[in-house]
Design a protein around this motif. Structure first.
Motif, PDB file in Angstrom:
ATOM      1  N   ASN A 265       0.822  -1.211   0.000  1.00 21.07           N
ATOM      2  CA  ASN A 265       0.000   0.000   0.000  1.00 21.07           C
ATOM      3  C   ASN A 265       0.854   1.259   0.000  1.00 21.07           C
ATOM      4  OD1 ASN A 265      -2.336  -1.514   0.018  1.00 21.07           O
ATOM      5  ND2 ASN A 265      -2.595  -1.426   2.231  1.00 21.07           N
ATOM      6  N   THR A 266       1.962   1.222   0.736  1.00 24.04           N
ATOM      7  CA  THR A 266       2.854   2.381   0.782  1.00 24.04           C
ATOM      8  C   THR A 266       3.455   2.645  -0.583  1.00 24.04           C
ATOM      9  OG1 THR A 266       3.373   1.942   3.102  1.00 24.04           O
ATOM     10  CG2 THR A 266       4.886   3.369   1.903  1.00 24.04           C
ATOM     11  N   PHE A 267       3.754   1.570  -1.321  1.00 24.68           N
ATOM     12  CA  PHE A 267       4.312   1.712  -2.668  1.00 24.68           C
ATOM     13  C   PHE A 267       3.402   2.558  -3.543  1.00 24.68           C
ATOM     14  CE2 PHE A 267       3.192  -0.072  -6.823  1.00 24.68           C
ATOM     15  CZ  PHE A 267       4.278   0.345  -7.573  1.00 24.68           C
ATOM     16  N   LYS A 268       2.113   2.233  -3.502  1.00 22.20           N
ATOM     17  CA  LYS A 268       1.172   2.964  -4.353  1.00 22.20           C
ATOM     18  C   LYS A 268       1.224   4.455  -4.058  1.00 22.20           C
ATOM     19  CE  LYS A 268      -2.159  -0.877  -4.520  1.00 22.20           C
ATOM     20  NZ  LYS A 268      -3.513  -1.314  -4.139  1.00 22.20           N
ATOM     21  N   THR A 472       4.407   7.363 -12.820  1.00 22.72           N
ATOM     22  CA  THR A 472       5.144   7.066 -11.596  1.00 22.72           C
ATOM     23  C   THR A 472       6.419   7.878 -11.468  1.00 22.72           C
ATOM     24  OG1 THR A 472       6.459   5.297 -12.600  1.00 22.72           O
ATOM     25  CG2 THR A 472       4.295   4.698 -11.745  1.00 22.72           C
ATOM     26  N   SER A 473       7.021   7.812 -10.283  1.00 20.80           N
ATOM     27  CA  SER A 473       8.281   8.516 -10.034  1.00 20.80           C
ATOM     28  C   SER A 473       9.434   7.893 -10.813  1.00 20.80           C
ATOM     29  CB  SER A 473       8.609   8.498  -8.537  1.00 20.80           C
ATOM     30  OG  SER A 473       8.698   7.176  -8.055  1.00 20.80           O
ATOM     31  N   TYR A 474       9.268   6.634 -11.290  1.00 20.67           N
ATOM     32  CA  TYR A 474      10.308   6.010 -12.109  1.00 20.67           C
ATOM     33  C   TYR A 474      10.568   6.832 -13.371  1.00 20.67           C
ATOM     34  CZ  TYR A 474       8.738   1.885  -9.429  1.00 20.67           C
ATOM     35  OH  TYR A 474       8.352   1.017  -8.443  1.00 20.67           O
ATOM     36  N   SER A 475       9.523   7.476 -13.878  1.00 19.70           N
ATOM     37  CA  SER A 475       9.618   8.227 -15.134  1.00 19.70           C
ATOM     38  C   SER A 475       9.846   9.720 -14.916  1.00 19.70           C
ATOM     39  CB  SER A 475       8.332   8.027 -15.951  1.00 19.70           C
ATOM     40  OG  SER A 475       8.124   6.669 -16.259  1.00 19.70           O
TER      41      SER A 475
END
Length: 575
Positions: A265-268, A472-475
């Protein structure tokens, strides 16, 4: 000798097997165990180019090496370990745990060590895989330098992080001292009193520096960009807690479920929204650590605060890294390295520092190394280099275009940076076992079968993944990580959702995703649209309060029944 029906029988022919698994790490072990548990099959061979089981935990033996995932999450769901000594286990403890599992399931007799798969080719006529093996061990190579294995199914379990990446720095080869990568640690080298340079500050870099500072005369760490570091809060697991887990497994399962649910849940919240409270909390924890370590050095706080959002790269956990940097024999160098000289390292501006040892904590070749240095050729001799000429991609990160009867674990877009990768591996292994089951059934009937993902479905799936990843923060434009392709335009390593979403996606095989060919195709399909294979449900389904209420309710019911039975017995005795 006992005669058992195929596929229970083990390998009768050294060069023939139902399934070949490349890699004896966690992914390869899980696949092998699933073949035993779910397919009743021991007709498989595990090829391992190293000398031991364990994959990354056999390769990485540097000082301070440990897991950055809570130990309770770092085991198979079917082999949960109640005896971890610490909240975050070290490399040796993890490797010992994997050895015990390999022994329990009898994997050693299926594993061929010092055996590197150099190429694998699909034979269109026989509808089988031909895998060429190079023997690396000196003694074994006296018998033969290599051989070929024919199999009905091929599984790649080599992982994403297995080829050490040395830094591209001018003069690296000219250094006269000792150079070693953390994934190829030389324990015969005496560190005592040495001047040591550490290049890199990822998860490995922040683990090795505190250990080196304890024995070296001086350690200098060279970093390019800082990372988000928050407290590990590592503690030992008490004897009482271990006994409770051992003798009351539901307590272990519940604790694992709570941590799993919290992490997912924290990941989301962190990855999907850099400005949410959880992301801000990570920033606050990092700043609090910096302020506690250097109370008055505001300039250093700013230098060590990343300019990218938390979650872009893996958030790092450590209790001893920042304190190690404050030791009198440790220094941090953030100026770019210009070159490496015969005796040391020169940074931008011309300053040179001399060293005895250079430690490269510089990670691995990712992306293009999903199948390592293996020449894989599918239908019509099509090489994987052509299949992945643009970007590496696979259906669910598992099945590749033009590669029949092939499964990949920890493939494109299946990496995590927030939870245990074992959770993903189990889902993949379960899915692959479902495909293998049909191939084994066809083999038992003596009929050929080839299962290959449809190109349009594969592309549709990957476009969906990439669209979600854009949010997402990945991008993030300031994010530069190994998760991305070399051109930075595509995230090729990470999954786009939660672990539960991935597990649910793989809980069934939709036959519309695949081209199924061969004489056994009609037998396998029989008009079926899908094959349900299920998934392991580990997330919390009810709250602690509801669970406690349920337990108390059950106790009350049992107690009431006992009282009622006792009263009835007394009335009966009076008669």
């Amino acid at each position: 000798m006992e005669k058992r029906p195929w596929p229970q029988v083990e390998n009768k022919d050294f060069g023939d097997a139902a399934v070949v698994i490349i890699g004896a790490g966690i992914a390869g072990m899980c696949t092998a165990i699933d073949l035993i548990r779910k397919n009743n099959c021991r007709n498989f061979i595990i090829l391992e180019r190293g000398s031991g089981i364990g994959g990354t935990w056999n390769d990485n033996r540097y000082p301070g090496c440990c897991c950055d995932v809570p130990s309770i999450m770092y085991s198979f769901s079917f082999e949960q370990n109640p005896n971890w000594s610490r909240k975050y286990p070290g490399q040796e403890e993890i490797l010992n745990h994997l050895h015990a599992i390999a022994e329990k399931w009898g994997l050693y007799r299926h594993t061929r060590f010092n055996s590197a798969a150099t190429d694998a080719r699909w034979d269109d006529e026989e509808m089988k895989w031909k895998t060429t093996v190079k023997i690396c061990g000196d003694k074994d190579s006296e018998y033969s330098s290599g051989y070929t294995i024919t199999s009905d199914f091929l599984v790649s379990a080599v992982g994403q992080l297995n080829e050490p990446k040395m830094p591209s720095i001018p003069g690296l080869d000219s250094f006269k001292g000792k150079i070693m990568h953390t994934a190829r640690w030389d324990w015969s080298y005496d560190l005592e009193g040495k001047r040591i340079a550490v290049i890199g500050n990822g998860a490995t870099g922040i683990q090795v520096v505190p250990e080196l500072v304890k024995v070296a005369s001086h350690v200098t760490q060279y970093i390019r960009t800082p990372g988000w570091i928050i407290p590990r809060l590592d503690t030992s697991v008490s004897t009482l807690q271990r006994l409770a887990y051992q003798y009351s497994p539901p307590l272990l399962w519940r604790h694992r479920a709570e941590i799993f649910t919290w992490m997912d849940n924290t990941f989301k919240k962190v990855v999907w929204n850099p400005e949410n409270p959880e992301s801000k909390m990570a920033r606050q924890w990092n700043r609090a650590l910096l302020q506690a370590t250097w109370p008055k050095d505001e300039e250093l706080w700013e230098k060590l605060t990343p300019d990218y959002p938390p979650g872009c790269k893996r958030i790092l956990f450590s209790d001893d890294y920042y304190p190690a940097l404050t030791k009198p024999n440790c220094s941090l160098e953030m100026r770019p390295i210009s070159r490496i000289t015969e005796s040391g390292i020169e940074v931008e501006g011309g300053d040179v520092e001399e060293f005895d040892l250079i430690v490269c904590a510089t990670g691995f070749h990712a992306g293009a190394y999903f199948v390592r240095a293996i020449d894989v050729q599918g239908e019509g001799g099509r090489p994987i280099s052509d299949i992945w000429r643009h970007y590496p991609q696979a259906l669910y990160g598992i099945s590749l275009e033009s590669l029949p009867n092939f499964g990949m674990l920890y493939g494109p877009n299946t990496n995590l940076n927030h939870s245990s990768i074992i959770l993903m591996i189990e889902a993949q292994s379960n899915y692959i076992s479902g495909l293998v089951e049909e191939v084994l059934y066809a083999k038992k009937l003596g009929l050929p079968l080839a299962i290959t993902p449809k190109k349009d479905r594969l592309e549709e799936f990957n476009e969906m993944v990439q669209e979600k990843l854009k949010e997402t923060s990945y991008s993030h434009p300031t994010c530069n990580s190994w998760y991305k392709s070399p051109d930075g335009k595509r995230v090729v390593a990470n999954w786009c959702g939660s672990v539960v979403e991935y597990q649910t996606q793989l809980s069934k095989i939709a036959w519309s995703d695949y081209d199924v060919k061969g004489a056994a195709a009609e037998v396998v399909l029989k008009g079926k649209k899908e094959k349900k294979i299920g998934r392991v449900v580990e997330e919390t389904m009810v709250s602690n309060m509801a669970l406690a209420t349920g337990v108390l309710g059950a106790v009350a019911v049992v107690g009431g029944c006992l009282l009622h039975a006792n009263g009835y017995l007394r009335r009966f005795q009076r008669r």
